[in-house]
Write a protein that holds these residues in place. Sequence first.
Motif, PDB file in Angstrom:
ATOM      1  N   ILE A 197       0.835  -1.205   0.000  1.00 21.11           N
ATOM      2  CA  ILE A 197       0.000   0.000   0.000  1.00 21.11           C
ATOM      3  C   ILE A 197       0.867   1.251   0.000  1.00 21.11           C
ATOM      4  CG2 ILE A 197      -1.570   1.365   1.433  1.00 21.11           C
ATOM      5  CD1 ILE A 197      -2.986  -1.220   2.156  1.00 21.11           C
ATOM      6  N   VAL A 198       1.895   1.257   0.840  1.00 24.19           N
ATOM      7  CA  VAL A 198       2.791   2.418   0.884  1.00 24.19           C
ATOM      8  C   VAL A 198       3.526   2.573  -0.445  1.00 24.19           C
ATOM      9  CG1 VAL A 198       4.876   3.345   1.958  1.00 24.19           C
ATOM     10  CG2 VAL A 198       3.065   2.391   3.381  1.00 24.19           C
ATOM     11  N   SER A 199       3.974   1.450  -1.006  1.00 30.03           N
ATOM     12  CA  SER A 199       4.676   1.512  -2.289  1.00 30.03           C
ATOM     13  C   SER A 199       3.765   2.045  -3.388  1.00 30.03           C
ATOM     14  CB  SER A 199       5.193   0.121  -2.658  1.00 30.03           C
ATOM     15  OG  SER A 199       5.814   0.138  -3.927  1.00 30.03           O
ATOM     16  N   ASP A 200       2.519   1.565  -3.426  1.00 30.06           N
ATOM     17  CA  ASP A 200       1.573   2.048  -4.440  1.00 30.06           C
ATOM     18  C   ASP A 200       1.270   3.531  -4.244  1.00 30.06           C
ATOM     19  OD1 ASP A 200       1.487  -0.481  -5.488  1.00 30.06           O
ATOM     20  OD2 ASP A 200      -0.395  -1.051  -4.513  1.00 30.06           O
ATOM     21  N   ALA A 201       1.093   3.932  -2.983  1.00 36.53           N
ATOM     22  CA  ALA A 201       0.804   5.344  -2.714  1.00 36.53           C
ATOM     23  C   ALA A 201       1.978   6.230  -3.113  1.00 36.53           C
ATOM     24  CB  ALA A 201       0.475   5.539  -1.232  1.00 36.53           C
ATOM     25  N   VAL A 202       3.193   5.774  -2.805  1.00 41.58           N
ATOM     26  CA  VAL A 202       4.388   6.550  -3.171  1.00 41.58           C
ATOM     27  C   VAL A 202       4.529   6.630  -4.690  1.00 41.58           C
ATOM     28  CG1 VAL A 202       6.908   6.513  -3.149  1.00 41.58           C
ATOM     29  CG2 VAL A 202       5.643   6.156  -1.027  1.00 41.58           C
ATOM     30  N   ASN A 203       4.284   5.505  -5.376  1.00 45.04           N
ATOM     31  CA  ASN A 203       4.391   5.509  -6.837  1.00 45.04           C
ATOM     32  C   ASN A 203       3.354   6.436  -7.465  1.00 45.04           C
ATOM     33  OD1 ASN A 203       6.497   3.667  -6.781  1.00 45.04           O
ATOM     34  ND2 ASN A 203       5.156   1.895  -6.995  1.00 45.04           N
ATOM     35  N   GLU A 204       2.141   6.398  -6.924  1.00 48.36           N
ATOM     36  CA  GLU A 204       1.098   7.276  -7.452  1.00 48.36           C
ATOM     37  C   GLU A 204       1.437   8.738  -7.193  1.00 48.36           C
ATOM     38  OE1 GLU A 204      -3.757   7.983  -7.062  1.00 48.36           O
ATOM     39  OE2 GLU A 204      -2.781   6.323  -6.016  1.00 48.36           O
ATOM     40  N   PHE A 205       1.923   9.015  -5.986  1.00 51.46           N
ATOM     41  CA  PHE A 205       2.325  10.383  -5.656  1.00 51.46           C
ATOM     42  C   PHE A 205       3.495  10.826  -6.530  1.00 51.46           C
ATOM     43  CE2 PHE A 205       5.033  13.289  -3.237  1.00 51.46           C
ATOM     44  CZ  PHE A 205       4.135  14.287  -2.914  1.00 51.46           C
ATOM     45  N   SER A 206       4.463   9.932  -6.727  1.00 50.35           N
ATOM     46  CA  SER A 206       5.650  10.281  -7.513  1.00 50.35           C
ATOM     47  C   SER A 206       5.302  10.586  -8.960  1.00 50.35           C
ATOM     48  CB  SER A 206       6.668   9.138  -7.464  1.00 50.35           C
ATOM     49  OG  SER A 206       7.091   8.889  -6.144  1.00 50.35           O
ATOM     50  N   ALA A 207       4.261   9.923  -9.467  1.00 46.77           N
ATOM     51  CA  ALA A 207       3.878  10.127 -10.865  1.00 46.77           C
ATOM     52  C   ALA A 207       3.013  11.362 -11.064  1.00 46.77           C
ATOM     53  CB  ALA A 207       3.142   8.894 -11.386  1.00 46.77           C
ATOM     54  N   THR A 208       2.575  11.977  -9.964  1.00 46.34           N
ATOM     55  CA  THR A 208       1.748  13.178 -10.077  1.00 46.34           C
ATOM     56  C   THR A 208       2.557  14.306 -10.706  1.00 46.34           C
ATOM     57  OG1 THR A 208       0.528  12.531  -8.095  1.00 46.34           O
ATOM     58  CG2 THR A 208       0.313  14.819  -8.809  1.00 46.34           C
ATOM     59  N   ILE A 209       1.931  14.994 -11.649  1.00 45.83           N
ATOM     60  CA  ILE A 209       2.622  16.061 -12.374  1.00 45.83           C
ATOM     61  C   ILE A 209       2.524  17.362 -11.586  1.00 45.83           C
ATOM     62  CG2 ILE A 209       2.728  17.381 -14.512  1.00 45.83           C
ATOM     63  CD1 ILE A 209       3.592  14.478 -14.775  1.00 45.83           C
ATOM     64  N   PHE A 210       3.660  17.971 -11.399  1.00 48.78           N
ATOM     65  CA  PHE A 210       3.738  19.272 -10.736  1.00 48.78           C
ATOM     66  C   PHE A 210       3.871  20.346 -11.810  1.00 48.78           C
ATOM     67  CE2 PHE A 210       6.562  22.576  -8.773  1.00 48.78           C
ATOM     68  CZ  PHE A 210       5.603  23.108  -7.927  1.00 48.78           C
ATOM     69  N   VAL A 211       2.985  21.322 -11.785  1.00 48.92           N
ATOM     70  CA  VAL A 211       2.988  22.403 -12.774  1.00 48.92           C
ATOM     71  C   VAL A 211       3.526  23.659 -12.113  1.00 48.92           C
ATOM     72  CG1 VAL A 211       1.605  23.784 -14.354  1.00 48.92           C
ATOM     73  CG2 VAL A 211       1.033  21.380 -13.979  1.00 48.92           C
ATOM     74  N   SER A 212       4.584  24.191 -12.687  1.00 45.19           N
ATOM     75  CA  SER A 212       5.223  25.382 -12.123  1.00 45.19           C
ATOM     76  C   SER A 212       5.678  26.291 -13.258  1.00 45.19           C
ATOM     77  CB  SER A 212       6.419  24.980 -11.248  1.00 45.19           C
ATOM     78  OG  SER A 212       7.086  26.117 -10.748  1.00 45.19           O
ATOM     79  N   PRO A 213       4.806  27.200 -13.729  1.00 46.87           N
ATOM     80  CA  PRO A 213       5.219  28.118 -14.808  1.00 46.87           C
ATOM     81  C   PRO A 213       6.377  29.015 -14.385  1.00 46.87           C
ATOM     82  CG  PRO A 213       2.831  28.151 -14.490  1.00 46.87           C
ATOM     83  CD  PRO A 213       3.414  27.426 -13.332  1.00 46.87           C
ATOM     84  N   ARG A 214       6.384  29.404 -13.117  1.00 47.12           N
ATOM     85  CA  ARG A 214       7.450  30.256 -12.590  1.00 47.12           C
ATOM     86  C   ARG A 214       8.173  29.525 -11.467  1.00 47.12           C
ATOM     87  NH1 ARG A 214       3.175  33.806 -13.533  1.00 47.12           N
ATOM     88  NH2 ARG A 214       3.657  35.567 -14.904  1.00 47.12           N
ATOM     89  N   ALA A 215       9.431  29.820 -11.323  1.00 50.83           N
ATOM     90  CA  ALA A 215      10.223  29.205 -10.261  1.00 50.83           C
ATOM     91  C   ALA A 215       9.743  29.716  -8.906  1.00 50.83           C
ATOM     92  CB  ALA A 215      11.700  29.521 -10.452  1.00 50.83           C
ATOM     93  N   LEU A 216       9.570  28.795  -7.974  1.00 52.24           N
ATOM     94  CA  LEU A 216       9.140  29.148  -6.625  1.00 52.24           C
ATOM     95  C   LEU A 216      10.356  29.440  -5.759  1.00 52.24           C
ATOM     96  CD1 LEU A 216       6.462  26.349  -6.016  1.00 52.24           C
ATOM     97  CD2 LEU A 216       6.088  28.650  -6.904  1.00 52.24           C
ATOM     98  N   SER A 217      10.215  30.412  -4.889  1.00 51.34           N
ATOM     99  CA  SER A 217      11.286  30.678  -3.939  1.00 51.34           C
ATOM    100  C   SER A 217      11.387  29.524  -2.953  1.00 51.34           C
ATOM    101  CB  SER A 217      11.024  31.990  -3.199  1.00 51.34           C
ATOM    102  OG  SER A 217       9.881  31.869  -2.372  1.00 51.34           O
ATOM    103  N   ARG A 218      12.503  29.440  -2.266  1.00 55.23           N
ATOM    104  CA  ARG A 218      12.684  28.337  -1.315  1.00 55.23           C
ATOM    105  C   ARG A 218      11.622  28.375  -0.220  1.00 55.23           C
ATOM    106  NH1 ARG A 218      16.578  24.693   0.402  1.00 55.23           N
ATOM    107  NH2 ARG A 218      18.114  25.420  -1.114  1.00 55.23           N
ATOM    108  N   THR A 219      11.255  29.568   0.227  1.00 58.64           N
ATOM    109  CA  THR A 219      10.241  29.674   1.282  1.00 58.64           C
ATOM    110  C   THR A 219       8.910  29.112   0.814  1.00 58.64           C
ATOM    111  OG1 THR A 219      11.330  31.655   2.162  1.00 58.64           O
ATOM    112  CG2 THR A 219       9.046  31.275   2.815  1.00 58.64           C
ATOM    113  N   ILE A 220       8.480  29.524  -0.374  1.00 56.88           N
ATOM    114  CA  ILE A 220       7.211  29.024  -0.907  1.00 56.88           C
ATOM    115  C   ILE A 220       7.319  27.536  -1.215  1.00 56.88           C
ATOM    116  CG2 ILE A 220       5.565  29.246  -2.805  1.00 56.88           C
ATOM    117  CD1 ILE A 220       6.270  32.166  -2.991  1.00 56.88           C
TER     118      ILE A 220
END
Length: 666
Positions: free
Chosen positions: A160-183
């Motif tokens: 279950i943990v492996s499947d959850a991690v794999n699903e989370f890892s495959a999630t696409i992160f959209v970032s048009p602009r670079a985020l600061s370290r704080t954000i």
Amino acid sequence: MTTEVSTGIQYRHLFIHFIRNWNLYNDDDELNLSAQLLSTRVFIVTLSLALFMILSFTAAIPQSRAITVDSPSVSDFENITNRYPNAFTCRCSQMSFPYKQFFSFNPQFHQVCSSDLISEEWISSLFNVTTSNYYPLDFRLMASAQFQVLSALCRIVRNIVSDAVNEFSATIFVSPRALSRTIFDTYTDTLVDQFNKTTLENFRTLNGFISSIIDESRFISALRTNFYTRSVPDSGNYTTFSGIYPQKVNLTQSSFMSNKTCRCDQTSNCIYPAGIYNQSKAIIPNEAFSNDASLLFAVPGVQVGCVPQNALLQSTLECFYNQSCLDIVITLTGALRTVSALNISNSISRFHPTTTIGDIFDNLMLESWQIFPDFAAYFNICAPAACSYSYIQRFFFIYMITVAASLFGGLSVALHIGCSLLVKFISKISYQQTRTLTADEERESSRSYRDRVWNMVRIAYEKVTTFNLFKTALTDVEQGIYSTRVYILFLMVGVYVLTIYSTKVIGSKQVIVQNPSINQFEELNKMYSSILSCPCSRLSMPRSTFMHYEVQFHPFCTSRFIRDELWLQYWTMEFLNGTIDPTPSFYWADFRKNGLTFLNYIRILCEFSTATVSNVLNAFEAENYFSSQPITKLEFNQLTHNWTDSFIVQVKKGIKDCLTICFSIH
């Protein structure tokens, strides 16, 4: 020493002499020497004052400076974001990428999941051909099955943990602009917390659903711990009896005995402290299991009961943290002797030895998730080609010098001419005042008004036609006059060009609207969409602050068919009060025989659907939306529409996956 002093005095006298005799108008024949010196001093003073005013004005004006850094490094980017957190823009060259490219995972499970207690050798050593002959209260009857279940629980949580991690890892992160370290840190912390919470809630819902299905199915244990059969004499038929467990808390204290019992046909959660007995005994139908046989050893924390998994979940591992206790168990059961006790001094464990296995399993047997976001990896994937930032600066030296230098040429010429004319005008007035009033009246009376005007025109014409700015530079008077005319012509053309250019250039004017309304924002966005900047006062907010879903379930899930106790009592015949056989023999396909099971399955499915939708909805609404700038209503509607579609897909997928697992168990 005397020589140095005299040299200094000499230089000072030379400087004073130079200042007193500095003459910028020695080529003007209309001025005498004193007037030329006066004109020079007036010119120097007025030019100095003009330059001082220009420099003061340009120094006081705030200048917006825009700086662009090509291919910035991580350190460059962090310096920019630290100094100008609200005035930088860094567009990512790669706007979308999966989480796995900048997240690392190293989940740590409870030590029992990597111990010898779940090994095949240990489990096999607890089982022999006579195991089923032990009494239901004896630890040896259920030990092998319980450790098989424990091994299965470890495999389940790992998957279950492996499947959850794999699903989370495959999630696409959209970032048009670079985020600061704080954000970035705020976003990833929220993301990880939400991932942990969602994974646990989904697992608990799935576990509850499967447990309910198993309980409702009433599987008969081969160990005779929940149901057992007896043949009916002279009939060839068999009767099934329910296991009945006494309610006793502690085997070592007989005062804890109770007359109450727990029946396995009513609940599968009946338990009793496990012990190892000197001998076994026969099971007497319709009587509670008793421990009349002498007790050899009470296994601390271990429970026996209707089914191995339910008893295991209510047990603890405290005996298996103690090598002495484990040695006694090994001796009395003949189990594998090379097994070592769990490490009780393990400082990283968040579970106490007396924590039930059910509680540990309910937390996915995880000691820690150990999820690490890597900002440097994120920035390198984002890889902005350039970062630009702007800031307001006063006393910008280069700008001050540039403006002063651009105005110096025209200003010096204008003042050079103006100062000489001013001195001439003052000299002329002074000269006229020295003449007697009578002479003035005689001369003026002898000339008509027309003559005076004509004389002024003639003088002006002569001044213009003979105006020469290059008397000292050019010896030829005619060349000096023509050069002066060309100079003035080019000067006028330059002023004209600058005037036209300044009218054509679009100036940048900063307008600040405090606390704009929605309508104001929409209007400003329509007019200035490319340059509008509205920094949000909150960079992140839960979706629940601006979105809410109301889910309508099938009416059967809220109907009396699965909620009304009186209706459900019909199927158990409890309301008949003995006037009719309370357990009538119906045909196996008769709905009256299976109706209650049918309704219970529907109730379980309804509760499971409700819990699944609730989990997904809570996770969805709790997830933070990050935005440094507000979006338009059209963009907002499109975004929420996409979120709704994603929400529906997640709900359907969650229910489908759970049903697939459930059917695979059956």
